[in-house]
Design an enzyme around this catalytic site. Structure first.
Site, PDB file in Angstrom:
ATOM      1  CG  HIS A  69      -0.462  -0.024   2.752  1.00  0.00           C
ATOM      2  ND1 HIS A  69       0.749  -1.015   2.975  1.00  0.00           N
ATOM      3  CD2 HIS A  69      -0.515   0.715   3.379  1.00  0.00           C
ATOM      4  CE1 HIS A  69       0.856  -0.664   4.354  1.00  0.00           C
ATOM      5  NE2 HIS A  69       0.038   0.330   4.698  1.00  0.00           N
ATOM      6  CG  HIS A 124      -0.283   4.182   4.960  1.00  0.00           C
ATOM      7  ND1 HIS A 124      -0.915   3.325   5.999  1.00  0.00           N
ATOM      8  CD2 HIS A 124      -0.986   5.133   5.047  1.00  0.00           C
ATOM      9  CE1 HIS A 124      -2.152   3.679   6.111  1.00  0.00           C
ATOM     10  NE2 HIS A 124      -2.033   4.794   5.549  1.00  0.00           N
ATOM     11  CG  ASP A 183       4.730   2.461   7.470  1.00  0.00           C
ATOM     12  OD1 ASP A 183       3.818   2.853   6.829  1.00  0.00           O
ATOM     13  OD2 ASP A 183       4.488   1.429   8.366  1.00  0.00           O
ATOM     14  CG  HIS A 184       4.301  -0.182   4.236  1.00  0.00           C
ATOM     15  ND1 HIS A 184       4.322  -1.649   4.525  1.00  0.00           N
ATOM     16  CD2 HIS A 184       3.915   0.229   5.327  1.00  0.00           C
ATOM     17  CE1 HIS A 184       3.885  -1.703   5.705  1.00  0.00           C
ATOM     18  NE2 HIS A 184       3.327  -0.491   6.274  1.00  0.00           N
ATOM     19  CG  HIS A 223      -4.124  -0.488   6.335  1.00  0.00           C
ATOM     20  ND1 HIS A 223      -4.139  -0.651   7.737  1.00  0.00           N
ATOM     21  CD2 HIS A 223      -3.169   0.184   5.832  1.00  0.00           C
ATOM     22  CE1 HIS A 223      -2.999   0.049   8.138  1.00  0.00           C
ATOM     23  NE2 HIS A 223      -2.403   0.509   6.982  1.00  0.00           N
ATOM     24  CG  HIS A 270       3.662  -3.346  10.283  1.00  0.00           C
ATOM     25  ND1 HIS A 270       2.814  -2.450  11.041  1.00  0.00           N
ATOM     26  CD2 HIS A 270       4.170  -2.372   9.184  1.00  0.00           C
ATOM     27  CE1 HIS A 270       2.569  -1.483  10.522  1.00  0.00           C
ATOM     28  NE2 HIS A 270       3.312  -1.035   9.562  1.00  0.00           N
TER      29      HIS A 270
END
Ligand SMILES: [Zn+2]
Ligand SMILES: [Zn+2]
Length: 305
Positions: A62, A64, A66-67, A139, A268
């Protein structure tokens, strides 16, 4: 196949954990796959045995940060190194516009072909020796899990059967294992089926994204390995003033047990568990509900299957 965890923290990096990224090296192939690309993933790759030249496909769960925020730097560095091998990028809708905008604004020109594939719903991408199946997750933004499914493997070689057929030990064994039929000096034909057991199903590995419903993978059943987020313990999650859509250790343990997962790795991890004692709470909670082999991922953890 081999997996290398390059980042295992949730949201922000800590001193011990970088943000999300996971490398997968398929069987006997030089190429490798990257799942998610948090900031500084290229630095983690430099500290690992992996080479950007051999990176073949990236799968983003996805968008976001942090990814994702390591993607631009990684693509640019791969270009600066003059890598030529084409690269494929899979991710949720929006990734094409985002990437093309960054490339245009920063005048980033890549010397290798980059194919962008936006994932829409349940899809199946076939790569010959393995395929990737996508699973829409739950999510706060569109998010996908990826299931790595190996093609069936040949059966195990039965040396007893070979001896019964009077085959001399040595290179003939290898030729049969590779699927070749042989004619013996006395005229008899020996086929691989004569000396190999039944074909073995290929390995199946679940790579989850951020998700508050791990049971969405339930139809895959007893997978060889499930890698899934467990951001909090249930107690900490219940106390959060604002809930984010993540899985707890308890929830993951229950689901993995119901699915019959053979091996479970939780990742995570919220920075609040950045201490061995607190981290142990997560594992204990998983083990209360899941009786298989369970681990908490850490950066540069290597797993062979
Ligand atoms: Zn995240
Ligand atoms: Zn997220």
């Amino acid at each position: 196949m081999q997996l290398i965890f390059l980042g295992t923290s949730a949201g922000v990096p800590t001193r011990r954990r970088n943000v999300s990224a996971l490398a997968l090296r398929p069987h006997e192939l030089g190429e490798w796959l990257l799942f998610d690309c948090g900031e500084a993933t290229q630095h983690q790759i430099m500290k690992s045995p992996l080479s950007l030249f051999r990176l073949k496909r990236i799968f983003l769960t996805h968008l976001h940060g942090d990814h994702l925020y390591g993607l631009f730097g990684l693509l640019a560095s791969r270009g600066m190194l003059q890598a030529q091998m084409p690269l494929e990028l899979y991710g949720p809708p929006g990734i094409r516009l985002l990437l093309l905008t960054v490339m245009e604004a920063s005048q980033l020109h890549l010397p290798y072909p980059l194919e962008i594939i936006e994932v829409r719903g349940e899809e199946r991408f076939d790569f010959g020796t393995y395929r990737i199946e996508t699973v829409p997750l739950s999510h706060s933004v569109p998010c996908y899990g990826y299931v790595y499914v190996e093609a069936p493997r040949p059966g195990r070689f039965d040396p007893e059967a070979a001896r019964r057929l009077g085959l001399p030990e040595g290179p003939l064994y290898g030729r049969l294992q590779r699927g070749e039929s042989l004619t013996l000096p006395d005229g008899r034909l020996v086929t691989p089926e004569d000396v190999l057991g039944p074909p073995r199903p290929g390995l199946r590995v679940v790579v989850g994204g951020d998700n508050d419903r791990p049971e969405l993978f339930r139809s895959y059943g007893a997978v060889d390995l499930m890698i899934h987020e467990a951001t909090y313990t249930q107690k900490d999650f219940d106390r959060l003033p604002r809930k984010f859509r993540h899985t707890t250790a308890r929830q993951l343990g229950i689901t993995a047990q119901q699915m019959g997962v053979k091996r479970l790795i939780a990742t995570h991890i919220s920075p609040r568990y950045d201490h061995p004692e607190r981290e142990a709470e997560l594992l204990e909670e998983i083990r209360l509900h899941y009786r298989g082999e369970a681990h908490i991922a850490y950066d540069f953890m290597e797993v062979g299957l």
